[in-house]
Design an enzyme around this catalytic site. Structure first.
Site, PDB file in Angstrom:
ATOM      1  N   ASP A  50      37.948  38.368  36.395  1.00 16.46           N
ATOM      2  CA  ASP A  50      38.926  37.875  37.300  1.00 16.46           C
ATOM      3  C   ASP A  50      40.508  38.039  36.359  1.00 16.46           C
ATOM      4  O   ASP A  50      40.410  38.535  35.167  1.00 16.46           O
ATOM      5  CB  ASP A  50      38.896  36.307  37.409  1.00 16.46           C
ATOM      6  CG  ASP A  50      39.786  35.483  37.797  1.00 16.46           C
ATOM      7  OD1 ASP A  50      40.345  35.913  38.985  1.00 16.46           O
ATOM      8  OD2 ASP A  50      40.462  34.567  37.139  1.00 16.46           O
TER       9      ASP A  50
HETATM   10 MG   LIG Z   1      41.343  32.900  38.046  1.00 16.46          MG
END
Ligand SMILES: [Mg+2]
Length: 233
Positions: A9
């Site tokens: 991420d």
């Molecule tokens: Mg994040």
């Protein structure tokens, strides 16, 4: 190396979002001639979360998302302005304000060349691409997958179908998802049958149903996991 591919991420995992967004919003309001109060940011955040949920459920598209969050802010705060102008200025401020989190570069330097890596990020292309480039992250990653560009978002399996096609179908048992969000990163990995590592720098409790295989408070501990030297949990 037990893992062949690491899927990172971006926001609040590799680079700071929370503080950068807060700063970008305050700068925006002041530049537009408003007295900025902390309640303004809370009001904006509530509307922003609402429109992202609508977006993830397919109720609005990304074009609508860009302006609706500011339209909601104007309605709720009583301030006035052009949502499209605010969106553009907020983006410019956000890109300028975003910085790497402290452990990111040391970790990527150790991993680079030893394991393949990709960024999987939920966000708008005009926010994600320039920040990744500005921070010099693109050189470490084979692929950068941005939800806005592909029309699906974590935790939707369609997002991972697209990612796996880009990565030329790596063995799912040798893919690790790393991120700070239980509902998008960890849930997304679990939905797809992947190992997951929750980056939880504040040590937040997690009694919910979404249970990662690994949890780290420092991103640099991902190195131990990838080397296979880490105990589970
Ligand atoms: Mg994040």
């Amino acid at each position: 190396m037990p893992y062949q591919y690491l899927l990172f991420d971006a926001d609040n995992t590799l680079f700071d979002f929370s503080e950068a967004s807060h700063l970008a919003f305050a700068q925006l309001l002041r530049a537009e001639g408003h007295d900025y109060h902390e309640t303004h940011y809370a009001t904006y955040q509530a509307g922003n979360e609402l429109v992202w949920r609508e977006f993830e459920r397919g109720l609005i598209d990304a074009r609508e998302l860009r302006v609706k969050r500011f339209r909601l802010f104007f309605e709720r705060s009583g301030l006035g302005g052009d949502p499209a102008v605010y969106h553009q200025q907020y983006m410019d401020n956000l890109i300028r304000a975003t910085e790497l989190l402290s452990g990111t570069l040391p970790l990527l330097e150790k991993l680079y060349g030893r394991v393949r890596m990709a960024i999987i990020t939920n966000g708008l292309r005009e926010a994600q691409r320039p920040r990744i480039r500005k921070l010099g992250l693109d050189r470490y990653f084979d692929h950068i997958i941005v939800s806005d560009e592909i029309g699906s978002a974590k935790p939707d399996p369609a997002f991972f179908d697209y990612t796996f096609a880009q990565l030329q179908q790596p063995d799912p048992e040798r893919v690790l998802v790393i991120g700070d969000s239980l509902s998008s990163d960890i849930q997304g990995g679990l939905n797809y049958g992947l190992d997951t590592c929750w980056f939880n720098p504040q040590g937040k409790p997690n009694e919910g149903p979404v249970q990662p295989r690994y949890e780290v408070r420092s991103i640099e501990r991902v190195w131990d996991i990838v080397r296979g030297a880490e105990e589970e949990g």
